[in-house]
Write a protein that holds these residues in place. Sequence first.
Motif, PDB file in Angstrom:
ATOM      1  N   TYR A 157      38.047  47.947  49.454  1.00 26.78           N
ATOM      2  CA  TYR A 157      39.031  46.769  50.039  1.00 26.78           C
ATOM      3  C   TYR A 157      40.130  46.287  49.262  1.00 26.78           C
ATOM      4  CZ  TYR A 157      35.089  46.340  53.367  1.00 26.78           C
ATOM      5  OH  TYR A 157      34.052  46.560  54.396  1.00 26.78           O
ATOM      6  N   SER A 158      40.991  45.646  49.781  1.00 32.70           N
ATOM      7  CA  SER A 158      42.220  45.351  49.120  1.00 32.70           C
ATOM      8  C   SER A 158      42.367  44.217  48.006  1.00 32.70           C
ATOM      9  CB  SER A 158      43.410  45.207  50.115  1.00 32.70           C
ATOM     10  OG  SER A 158      43.001  43.768  50.810  1.00 32.70           O
ATOM     11  N   SER A 159      41.422  43.470  48.132  1.00 33.02           N
ATOM     12  CA  SER A 159      41.345  42.072  47.104  1.00 33.02           C
ATOM     13  C   SER A 159      39.947  41.917  46.971  1.00 33.02           C
ATOM     14  CB  SER A 159      42.176  41.162  47.744  1.00 33.02           C
ATOM     15  OG  SER A 159      42.267  39.991  46.719  1.00 33.02           O
ATOM     16  N   ILE A 160      39.605  41.934  45.589  1.00 38.23           N
ATOM     17  CA  ILE A 160      38.110  41.462  45.127  1.00 38.23           C
ATOM     18  C   ILE A 160      37.980  40.479  43.787  1.00 38.23           C
ATOM     19  CG2 ILE A 160      37.103  43.361  46.359  1.00 38.23           C
ATOM     20  CD1 ILE A 160      36.854  44.631  43.403  1.00 38.23           C
ATOM     21  N   VAL A 161      37.248  39.727  43.968  1.00 39.53           N
ATOM     22  CA  VAL A 161      36.970  38.979  42.914  1.00 39.53           C
ATOM     23  C   VAL A 161      35.556  39.042  42.276  1.00 39.53           C
ATOM     24  CG1 VAL A 161      38.462  37.306  43.479  1.00 39.53           C
ATOM     25  CG2 VAL A 161      36.191  37.032  44.187  1.00 39.53           C
ATOM     26  N   ILE A 162      35.675  38.934  40.846  1.00 39.97           N
ATOM     27  CA  ILE A 162      34.152  39.378  39.982  1.00 39.97           C
ATOM     28  C   ILE A 162      33.822  38.080  39.611  1.00 39.97           C
ATOM     29  CG2 ILE A 162      32.861  40.591  38.639  1.00 39.97           C
ATOM     30  CD1 ILE A 162      35.153  42.765  39.116  1.00 39.97           C
ATOM     31  N   PRO A 163      32.700  37.595  39.749  1.00 36.67           N
ATOM     32  CA  PRO A 163      32.422  36.336  39.220  1.00 36.67           C
ATOM     33  C   PRO A 163      31.904  36.436  37.622  1.00 36.67           C
ATOM     34  CG  PRO A 163      31.222  36.396  41.488  1.00 36.67           C
ATOM     35  CD  PRO A 163      31.815  37.613  40.998  1.00 36.67           C
ATOM     36  N   ALA A 164      31.770  35.472  37.065  1.00 34.39           N
ATOM     37  CA  ALA A 164      31.672  35.431  35.648  1.00 34.39           C
ATOM     38  C   ALA A 164      30.193  36.012  35.382  1.00 34.39           C
ATOM     39  CB  ALA A 164      31.659  34.252  34.980  1.00 34.39           C
ATOM     40  N   GLY A 165      30.138  36.828  34.231  1.00 35.83           N
ATOM     41  CA  GLY A 165      28.917  37.272  34.005  1.00 35.83           C
ATOM     42  C   GLY A 165      28.921  38.865  33.551  1.00 35.83           C
ATOM     43  N   SER A 178      43.869  44.373  44.419  1.00 32.40           N
ATOM     44  CA  SER A 178      43.804  43.465  43.151  1.00 32.40           C
ATOM     45  C   SER A 178      42.273  43.264  42.889  1.00 32.40           C
ATOM     46  CB  SER A 178      44.440  42.195  43.872  1.00 32.40           C
ATOM     47  OG  SER A 178      44.309  40.984  43.107  1.00 32.40           O
ATOM     48  N   ILE A 179      42.111  43.434  41.650  1.00 30.47           N
ATOM     49  CA  ILE A 179      40.700  43.074  41.072  1.00 30.47           C
ATOM     50  C   ILE A 179      40.828  41.692  40.093  1.00 30.47           C
ATOM     51  CG2 ILE A 179      38.727  44.043  40.083  1.00 30.47           C
ATOM     52  CD1 ILE A 179      39.866  46.782  40.824  1.00 30.47           C
ATOM     53  N   LEU A 180      40.173  40.705  40.314  1.00 32.05           N
ATOM     54  CA  LEU A 180      40.306  39.595  39.436  1.00 32.05           C
ATOM     55  C   LEU A 180      39.126  39.160  38.888  1.00 32.05           C
ATOM     56  CD1 LEU A 180      41.771  37.301  38.218  1.00 32.05           C
ATOM     57  CD2 LEU A 180      41.647  36.047  40.424  1.00 32.05           C
ATOM     58  N   GLY A 181      38.904  38.987  37.622  1.00 33.90           N
ATOM     59  CA  GLY A 181      37.686  38.501  36.929  1.00 33.90           C
ATOM     60  C   GLY A 181      37.521  36.987  36.921  1.00 33.90           C
ATOM     61  N   LEU A 182      36.627  36.319  37.393  1.00 26.59           N
ATOM     62  CA  LEU A 182      36.651  34.967  37.373  1.00 26.59           C
ATOM     63  C   LEU A 182      35.803  34.222  36.253  1.00 26.59           C
ATOM     64  CD1 LEU A 182      35.953  34.155  41.250  1.00 26.59           C
ATOM     65  CD2 LEU A 182      38.023  34.330  40.026  1.00 26.59           C
ATOM     66  N   GLY A 183      36.359  33.729  35.320  1.00 28.50           N
ATOM     67  CA  GLY A 183      35.826  33.304  34.079  1.00 28.50           C
ATOM     68  C   GLY A 183      35.592  34.764  33.136  1.00 28.50           C
ATOM     69  N   ILE A 212      44.727  44.802  37.917  1.00 30.91           N
ATOM     70  CA  ILE A 212      43.449  44.346  37.433  1.00 30.91           C
ATOM     71  C   ILE A 212      43.670  43.171  36.348  1.00 30.91           C
ATOM     72  CG2 ILE A 212      41.607  45.506  36.242  1.00 30.91           C
ATOM     73  CD1 ILE A 212      41.973  48.228  37.104  1.00 30.91           C
ATOM     74  N   GLU A 213      42.934  42.551  36.478  1.00 28.38           N
ATOM     75  CA  GLU A 213      43.045  41.131  35.598  1.00 28.38           C
ATOM     76  C   GLU A 213      41.762  40.365  34.964  1.00 28.38           C
ATOM     77  OE1 GLU A 213      46.014  37.221  35.758  1.00 28.38           O
ATOM     78  OE2 GLU A 213      46.009  38.657  37.414  1.00 28.38           O
ATOM     79  N   ASN A 214      41.802  40.051  33.988  1.00 25.52           N
ATOM     80  CA  ASN A 214      40.942  38.956  33.300  1.00 25.52           C
ATOM     81  C   ASN A 214      39.383  39.761  33.314  1.00 25.52           C
ATOM     82  OD1 ASN A 214      40.248  36.766  32.026  1.00 25.52           O
ATOM     83  ND2 ASN A 214      39.210  35.897  33.856  1.00 25.52           N
ATOM     84  N   ILE A 215      39.133  40.983  32.559  1.00 24.96           N
ATOM     85  CA  ILE A 215      37.981  41.760  32.831  1.00 24.96           C
ATOM     86  C   ILE A 215      37.641  42.234  31.357  1.00 24.96           C
ATOM     87  CG2 ILE A 215      36.695  43.568  33.506  1.00 24.96           C
ATOM     88  CD1 ILE A 215      38.002  43.216  36.389  1.00 24.96           C
TER      89      ILE A 215
END
Length: 526
Positions: free
Chosen positions: A99-107, A122-127, A152-155
């Motif tokens: 898919y074109s945009s995903i977020v990854i929760p903290a952990g 777009s791949i974004l880490g949340l926390g 790719i951001e914040n991983i």
Amino acid sequence: MKKLFLLNLLIVGFFGDGQISLVNPYTKQSNNYLSISKDYDGNSLLDSNVDNAVIYKKNDSYYAVDSYVNGEALNVRIFGAIPNDGKDDTMALKKALKYSSIVIPAGVYEISDKLIISKSISILGLGPVDINLKDKVNKGMILIKNAFNVRIENINFWGNRSGQVFSNTNPLDLSENRSIIRVERSEKITIKDCVFEESEGDGISLDNDFSFEAQKSNVNSDIIIDGNQFISNGRNGVSVIHAKNVVIKNSKFYNHIAQNSMLGCGIDIEPNPGLSSNENYYIENVNIENNYLENNNEGIQIFRILGTVGSGGAIKNVNILNNNFKNNLHNDLIVWSLSDTSVNIVGNNFDSLEKTINPYYSAIAVVNCDTALNVENNTITAARPFVFTNVKSASIVGNRCFFTNYGILIKNDNFYQSAINSELNKFEKNIFSLLSSSETEIVFVKMITDNLSTSIKKNFFIENIFNSNSVSFNQFAFIFSNVPNGIINSNYFLRNVLNMPTVNSNYVHVNTDSAQKIVDGEIKLN
């Protein structure tokens, strides 16, 4: 604009009005799914689109989770990637990457295979998000291949170097294919605010697909590496091998240490020589700005390999601006085997006085170069600020240098088998200040050649200031030249100022071999 367009599609009826509640087989939670007939690109849905996570088929109708319909990023939990559960998240993340945009929760997430990205995403880490490579995978972590517009951001990536099985028989060159992120034949890639630690290969590698000959037509382009940390990777922090329009900025590079100086770089700009004479690895327009580099074998290396099967590749236009270098073990910055390009080294700070002195290492080393090299307005604190070996046409202007051994060392060396004469280099309006030192030899400007076929001549030293608060050294010289096997002559010293508290019989102004001639313009003694 794309999301707005999709919402407009929803309003005019490309998505159906039906809504059902379905239980996600991975999370075991109910989600609202809306009836749809087309995907984000306006294509009719097919059974091949059904993944029973984002898109379902029920009673011959297709349904998608509401976040997908609303143009929002998809949470990887939908695909079964559950943080901190100790389970392998590889398959779930592979599904998410479609898919074109995903977020990854903290952990913490664990993978056991390489993840491949071949589309816009777009791949974004949340926390705090940690993606760790499991033991004995013996691969890189992410391959970006034939992709356009990837972010790719914040991983935090951990390559688990000690847990892998080393298959490469050359202990000096761990596998180029085992980078945390490897980019091939891709454009518009942004990697921001990530951590790359303990990869078996590079942190990030901008390279070529080995199944295709490297050419300008398939070079990686428009790459931004911003605000990342690179720690203790097996090869280099970042390797630029086949890429143009690259920006590396606001990042930190620590502890890249290999068994020789050609690896273990914070940043390595080095096109591969190629496997055939038809290959053309290519690097153009690389800007390295506002980075911090400490305790690497080399802070930054710019290197073109010559004398091999391929063409040796090409490097065009590199700018190294406003970076901070701290005690890198070999050279803070080395530039070698370049021609027909420009390299600008401007506004950097070098603080390397604490590392062990070695005859080959310095803050800035330049070897076998006949190119437009501009070194300007840097601040350097090191045993040896500059070592130039077989270098032509460099411009060294307006730098402030604090040193304990040699201010400037210019030499020709048979070891490099170079036909380049050390000539036509300009040192102008620099300030060299001698610090307290226990060295047995202190020289502001030293020139030495052991190469019978080359010479050191027509170098210009103009309006520099040389400062010393003491002359109590065993051997001290303003200019020292040694020509056991070569020619040193017609080097010009014009309107320089030498500031000394006293001048006594133990102080040597100019110590030269009788075979050479130095044209001494104006050396003012204060």
